[in-house]
Design an enzyme around this catalytic site. Structure first.
Site, PDB file in Angstrom:
ATOM      1  N   PHE A 118      42.800  80.564  23.569  1.00  0.00           N
ATOM      2  CA  PHE A 118      42.794  81.302  22.318  1.00  0.00           C
ATOM      3  C   PHE A 118      41.630  82.282  22.345  1.00  0.00           C
ATOM      4  O   PHE A 118      40.652  82.083  23.069  1.00  0.00           O
ATOM      5  CB  PHE A 118      42.660  80.331  21.127  1.00  0.00           C
ATOM      6  CG  PHE A 118      43.829  80.387  20.191  1.00  0.00           C
ATOM      7  CD1 PHE A 118      45.037  79.810  20.536  1.00  0.00           C
ATOM      8  CD2 PHE A 118      43.726  81.024  18.959  1.00  0.00           C
ATOM      9  CE1 PHE A 118      46.119  79.870  19.679  1.00  0.00           C
ATOM     10  CE2 PHE A 118      44.806  81.084  18.090  1.00  0.00           C
ATOM     11  CZ  PHE A 118      46.007  80.504  18.443  1.00  0.00           C
ATOM     12  N   GLN A 238      38.923  89.124   7.640  1.00  0.00           N
ATOM     13  CA  GLN A 238      39.483  89.292   8.977  1.00  0.00           C
ATOM     14  C   GLN A 238      40.886  89.889   8.948  1.00  0.00           C
ATOM     15  O   GLN A 238      41.754  89.402   8.226  1.00  0.00           O
ATOM     16  CB  GLN A 238      39.560  87.928   9.669  1.00  0.00           C
ATOM     17  CG  GLN A 238      40.178  87.990  11.055  1.00  0.00           C
ATOM     18  CD  GLN A 238      40.052  86.668  11.776  1.00  0.00           C
ATOM     19  OE1 GLN A 238      40.865  85.771  11.584  1.00  0.00           O
ATOM     20  NE2 GLN A 238      39.023  86.537  12.581  1.00  0.00           N
ATOM     21  N   HIS A 240      43.980  90.085  11.262  1.00  0.00           N
ATOM     22  CA  HIS A 240      44.557  89.539  12.490  1.00  0.00           C
ATOM     23  C   HIS A 240      45.242  90.681  13.228  1.00  0.00           C
ATOM     24  O   HIS A 240      45.952  91.466  12.610  1.00  0.00           O
ATOM     25  CB  HIS A 240      45.559  88.435  12.137  1.00  0.00           C
ATOM     26  CG  HIS A 240      45.971  87.603  13.306  1.00  0.00           C
ATOM     27  ND1 HIS A 240      46.731  88.107  14.344  1.00  0.00           N
ATOM     28  CD2 HIS A 240      45.721  86.310  13.618  1.00  0.00           C
ATOM     29  CE1 HIS A 240      46.931  87.135  15.231  1.00  0.00           C
ATOM     30  NE2 HIS A 240      46.327  86.046  14.824  1.00  0.00           N
ATOM     31  N   LEU A 250      52.540  86.783  10.390  1.00  0.00           N
ATOM     32  CA  LEU A 250      51.663  86.488  11.510  1.00  0.00           C
ATOM     33  C   LEU A 250      52.419  86.199  12.802  1.00  0.00           C
ATOM     34  O   LEU A 250      53.392  85.439  12.802  1.00  0.00           O
ATOM     35  CB  LEU A 250      50.817  85.267  11.143  1.00  0.00           C
ATOM     36  CG  LEU A 250      49.742  84.870  12.146  1.00  0.00           C
ATOM     37  CD1 LEU A 250      48.673  85.936  12.207  1.00  0.00           C
ATOM     38  CD2 LEU A 250      49.135  83.540  11.738  1.00  0.00           C
ATOM     39  N   GLU A 253      48.072  84.251  17.859  1.00  0.00           N
ATOM     40  CA  GLU A 253      47.279  84.583  19.033  1.00  0.00           C
ATOM     41  C   GLU A 253      47.719  83.739  20.227  1.00  0.00           C
ATOM     42  O   GLU A 253      47.456  84.083  21.375  1.00  0.00           O
ATOM     43  CB  GLU A 253      45.826  84.247  18.673  1.00  0.00           C
ATOM     44  CG  GLU A 253      44.772  84.982  19.402  1.00  0.00           C
ATOM     45  CD  GLU A 253      43.417  84.736  18.724  1.00  0.00           C
ATOM     46  OE1 GLU A 253      43.290  84.989  17.520  1.00  0.00           O
ATOM     47  OE2 GLU A 253      42.505  84.271  19.406  1.00  0.00           O
ATOM     48  N   ARG A 284      39.292  88.385  17.320  1.00  0.00           N
ATOM     49  CA  ARG A 284      40.262  89.156  16.544  1.00  0.00           C
ATOM     50  C   ARG A 284      39.706  90.471  16.019  1.00  0.00           C
ATOM     51  O   ARG A 284      40.432  91.463  15.962  1.00  0.00           O
ATOM     52  CB  ARG A 284      40.739  88.300  15.368  1.00  0.00           C
ATOM     53  CG  ARG A 284      41.596  87.157  15.831  1.00  0.00           C
ATOM     54  CD  ARG A 284      41.944  86.232  14.685  1.00  0.00           C
ATOM     55  NE  ARG A 284      42.797  85.163  15.184  1.00  0.00           N
ATOM     56  CZ  ARG A 284      43.164  84.112  14.464  1.00  0.00           C
ATOM     57  NH1 ARG A 284      42.739  83.980  13.216  1.00  0.00           N
ATOM     58  NH2 ARG A 284      43.946  83.187  14.982  1.00  0.00           N
ATOM     59  N   HIS A 354      44.156  88.789   6.954  1.00  0.00           N
ATOM     60  CA  HIS A 354      44.512  87.427   7.327  1.00  0.00           C
ATOM     61  C   HIS A 354      43.602  86.367   6.745  1.00  0.00           C
ATOM     62  O   HIS A 354      44.069  85.343   6.254  1.00  0.00           O
ATOM     63  CB  HIS A 354      44.488  87.342   8.851  1.00  0.00           C
ATOM     64  CG  HIS A 354      44.897  86.015   9.409  1.00  0.00           C
ATOM     65  ND1 HIS A 354      46.121  85.450   9.122  1.00  0.00           N
ATOM     66  CD2 HIS A 354      44.262  85.138  10.234  1.00  0.00           C
ATOM     67  CE1 HIS A 354      46.218  84.276   9.750  1.00  0.00           C
ATOM     68  NE2 HIS A 354      45.100  84.061  10.416  1.00  0.00           N
ATOM     69  N   ARG A 396      35.822  84.975  12.104  1.00  0.00           N
ATOM     70  CA  ARG A 396      36.253  83.642  12.513  1.00  0.00           C
ATOM     71  C   ARG A 396      37.036  83.703  13.816  1.00  0.00           C
ATOM     72  O   ARG A 396      37.842  84.609  14.023  1.00  0.00           O
ATOM     73  CB  ARG A 396      37.149  83.035  11.413  1.00  0.00           C
ATOM     74  CG  ARG A 396      37.765  81.721  11.815  1.00  0.00           C
ATOM     75  CD  ARG A 396      38.541  81.066  10.702  1.00  0.00           C
ATOM     76  NE  ARG A 396      39.791  81.704  10.340  1.00  0.00           N
ATOM     77  CZ  ARG A 396      40.906  81.645  11.074  1.00  0.00           C
ATOM     78  NH1 ARG A 396      40.917  81.016  12.240  1.00  0.00           N
ATOM     79  NH2 ARG A 396      41.999  82.236  10.651  1.00  0.00           N
TER      80      ARG A 396
END
Lengths: 582, 246
Positions: A118, A238, A240, A250, A253, A284, A354, A396
């Protein structure tokens, strides 16, 4: 009516349910109430896809220390390092505990919990990507939510479904309960309790393009802000990198974790130019910025440099079998909404709002802070996305939201249960506490009606997207602040047209809009205040990180039409801030 | 594209009975049915009550009957139903559950039946202790119940089931059996016996007559009827085994 419980938990997502589980275990049945505006298991934790990070080392060597470092660096050094260490160390226990409670993780051929790569998760302090994300296909959040709800059924926590948070009952610096609206009847109720946990989730609905549910309207932080409590790091939101074009849905990832790559209109794997080591698995904020720059340079698929342009997420190299086994929901989203099979055709994607890194400031046990010096509101707790521990800093990492829920949701649940065991119900007059809410509801029934809620909502979401988006500049943010102040003024003219008491969803949506407006104003004001570029907060007019002036959490107080700013120190006890390259 | 959206409306405070109301709307073929409903709510009738949350088919809030079949409004595109100007999109609440208002149905009975099957991992040993290793579970065992773990408790299957919807029926319904089977085929679980009084009963698995409606409508693509039949076989095997033991 008035209910009495030892502990009241607002929100039934991952953090709320974990806290409920701990509180109901320590208290016994019937003493813990879970109040949610949705039916349980409808909460947005269930939409989390790719995994939960924990250094199990099941697939390759890994250490909690590396996870903690990645979290700090991923947060551009605004992460509280003591919190990151707790997160990373406790993640291992949390994942094993969830597995023992029945969570159906995907497995390695030997039968261990499988792990995959990730963004921003590395071995050896940034050497190379590491397999750290424990996953259940691309439905990890769904499985966590199910598992926790199942355990709450077993522990017989009391659920109050479709009850909307309207206010906190406060007695000075002591929280004594909540005021809620019951959707089914339209009645106001008070929950009088020794301790309250806010676990209301995110507020991405303030943006035009978002992965967030309709329910993600920041009810907890908004109520806290209106009660004079500060919010922390609200400028950090954030985006994404990979939402389905135009819809914001979404695309995990995990697609890139399994080997998918981003391509521009020339077919170029452009991340090689932005993050030579981690490539498509950079954090991200960096990937979202890279996509934006590609589009601005005319390298988007349309090539017109417009904000609607997009790039491609190419998963055709993974093969049908891997996609159907490890990313089945993604494949289905692509079929349903784009009429494509990702095994054959690259997915059109653009960044989508996100996750809120900021929120209600808490200490490591979820206790809500009332100032920058560590003062707490007695009996008030917050956990999950609505809270700011701060464990995510300025950005994050993927998989860390689920870790946050189970680690800090559990800690908050334990602490509040212990607190409640030694506390008395405070003697607040509950009907006084509901007076403000009654006045608001009267206003909404008698407003002039010259302003339509849909118009205000659309304008707010456009302003936030255009002026408080991925790249920001001072002049635009100040315009946004002024516009949001105007929209908050306009809100007073809204009138609810539905006269019914029962299931008045129009009323609820207007109350949610009010919450979003307050949080949007705070977000815009904080963003304007932070004159540097850090993590998800990227400024054209201040393109560098400025540790001398801004290595601090922001605290923001809502003050009438204005926002007052202060700071809180960052815990830097372990690693010295360094330039952030990948 | 201009279509007619026919919505079954009902408000117990003011209406004696449910009635159809038509709304003419301009929509794109790729709009979600949920988008259409929210457009109507916003521009034509703010009193329309519709449950919603995630908007992309994973939370289960907006299951309803669309042109005669149970579907999620956020996972159904207009073009799946209506392709020409003048086409009609009909929207009704789920069947078999009391209507609260418009498309809101009372799901308490549905969730109560779900809870009956003890939908949580049951172990004979004590609770998970800190520092334990994970249980080993081979992928082929995981595959025995992976399909059932997709269930989002949207109640589409329950609404479509002719047995659950028969008058006076006490059938626990397809979703509750799916949830039970998610555990009884999980090799970490030791709770089959605890669940037998509910499952191995006339209102349990044996009420199912294999109409397959549940499988056809499941928005998560779960092979619901197959899960029910596998659970029936497992119960039979457990009975035979216990007969032999005696």
């Amino acid at each position: 009516m008035n209910y009495e419980f030892d502990t009241v938990i607002v929100g039934a997502g991952g953090a709320g349910l974990y806290a409920a589980l701990e509180a109901s275990r320590l208290h016994g049945a019937g003493r813990t109430a879970v109040v949610s505006k949705l039916y349980p298991i409808r909460s947005h934790t269930g939409a989390a896809q790719g995994g939960i990070g924990a250094a199990l080392g099941n697939v390759e060597e890994d250490k909690p220390e590396w996870h903690a470092f990645d979290t700090v660096k991923g947060g551009d050094y605004l992460t509280d390092q003591n919190a990151a260490i707790i997160l990373a160390e406790d993640a291992v226990r949390a994942v094993l505990e969830l597995e023992h409670r029945g969570l159906p993780f995907s497995r390695t051929p030997e039968g261990k919990i499988d792990q995959r790569r990730f963004g921003g998760h590395t071995r050896g302090f940034g050497e190379a990507p590491v397999c750290r994300s424990c996953y259940a296909a691309d439905r990890t959040g769904h499985m966590i939510l199910q598992t926790l709800y199942q355990q709450c059924i077993r522990n017989r926590a009391s659920f109050f479904d479709e009850f909307h948070l309207l206010d906190l009952l406060m007695d000075g610096n002591r929280c004594c309960g909540v005021v809620v609206l019951e959707l089914a009847t339209g009645q106001l109720h008070t929950f009088h309790s020794k301790a309250v946990l806010l676990a209301t989730g995110g507020f991405g609905r303030m943006f035009q393009i978002t992965s967030n549910a309709y329910a993600n309207t920041g009810d907890g932080p908004a109520v806290a802000a209106r009660r004079g409590l500060p919010l922390e790091d609200m400028e950090f939101f954030q985006f994404h990198p990979t939402g389905i074009r135009g819809m914001g849905i979404l695309i995990t990832e995990g697609v890139r974790g399994e080997g998918g790559v981003l391509r521009n209109r020339h077919g170029e794997r452009f991340m090689t130019r932005y993050a030579p080591t981690l490539l498509d698995l950079a954090p991200r904020d960096m990937v979202a910025r890279a996509i934006t720059l590609e589009i601005k340079a005319g390298n988007g698929i349309v090539g017109d440099k417009s904000v609607d342009d997009y790039v491609l997420l190419d998963a055709t190299g993974l093969g049908k079998a891997v996609i159907e086994e490890k990313l089945p929901d993604i494949a289905e989203f692509c079929r349903t909404y784009q009429n494509i099979d990702p095994a054959d055709t690259p997915i059109p994607v653009q960044p989508t709002a996100h996750y809120a890194m900021g929120g209600i400031p808490t200490d490591l046990d979820g206790r809500v802070l009332c100032d920058g010096a560590g003062g707490v509101i007695e009996g008030l707790y917050a956990a999950g996305e609505c809270a700011c521990v701060s464990v995510h800093g300025a950005n994050r990492l993927g998989t860390n939201s689920l870790v946050d829920l189970v680690v800090f949701g559990r800690r908050a649940g334990r602490h509040m249960a212990q607190f409640a065991a030694n506390a008395d119900l405070c003697s607040v007059n509950v009907s006084d506490g509901a007076a403000d809410v009654c006045a608001l509801l009267d206003q909404l029934k008698s407003g002039s009606g010259s302003v339509k809620p849909g118009t205000v909502r659309d304008r707010m979401r456009t302003v936030m997207m255009e002026k408080i988006g991925i790249y920001r500049t001072g002049s635009q943010m100040r315009e946004a602040v002024a516009e949001l102040q105007q929209l908050r003024d306009d809100f007073r003219h809204i009138r609810i047209e539905d006269p019914a008491a029962a299931y008045n969803t129009e009323l609820v949506e207007v109350l949610e809009l009010r919450n979003l407006l307050d949080l949007a104003l705070i977000t815009a004001a904080c963003a304007d205040w932070r004159e540097e570029t850090r993590g998800a907060h990227a400024r054209d007019d201040f393109p560098e990180r400025d540790d001398e002036a801004f290595l601090n959490h922001s605290l923001a107080w809502l003050n009438g039409r204005d926002v007052r700013l202060g700071t809180r120190p960052v815990d830097l006890s372990r690693w010295e801030p360094k330039p952030r390259v990948y | 594209m201009r279509i007619t959206c026919r919505i079954k409306r009902y408000h117990p405070e003011t209406d004696e009975a449910p009635y159809d109301r038509d709304y003419v709307v301009d929509v794109a073929p790729t709009d979600r049915v949920l988008d259409v409903l929210l457009l109507i709510k916003r521009t034509q009738d703010s009193t329309l009550a519709v449950r919603k949350s995630c908007g992309h088919g994973v939370c289960g809030s907006d299951a309803m009957v669309i042109n005669g079949q149970e579907r999620l409004a956020c996972k159904t595109l207009v073009q799946d139903i209506a392709t020409n100007d003048g086409d009609t999109l009909t929207v009704e609440p789920l069947r078999g559950l009391p209507v609260q208002r418009d498309l809101y149905v009372d799901q308490d009975a549905f969730f109560a039946k779900y809870r009956l099957v003890k939908p949580y991992l049951i172990r004979r040993d004590t609770e998970a202790e800190e520092g334990k290793q994970e249980f080993t579970q081979l992928p082929e065992v995981h595959r025995k119940f992976a399909d059932q773990t997709k269930c989002i408790l949207c109640a589409s299957c329950y609404s479509s089931c002719p047995i659950a919807n028969a008058p006076e029926s006490e059938f626990i319904g397809p979703a509750a059996v799916v949830q039970a089977s998610r555990f009884v085929f999980d090799d970490r679980d030791e709770g089959l016996e605890d669940r037998l009084p509910v499952l191995d009963a006339s209102d349990g698995v044996w009420a199912c007559e294999n109409h397959f409606n549940c499988t056809r409508v499941c928005p998560r693509g779960i092979k619901v009827t197959k899960a029910i039949n596998r659970t029936k076989r497992l119960i039979k095997q457990a009975r035979e085994k216990s007969d032999q033991d005696v």
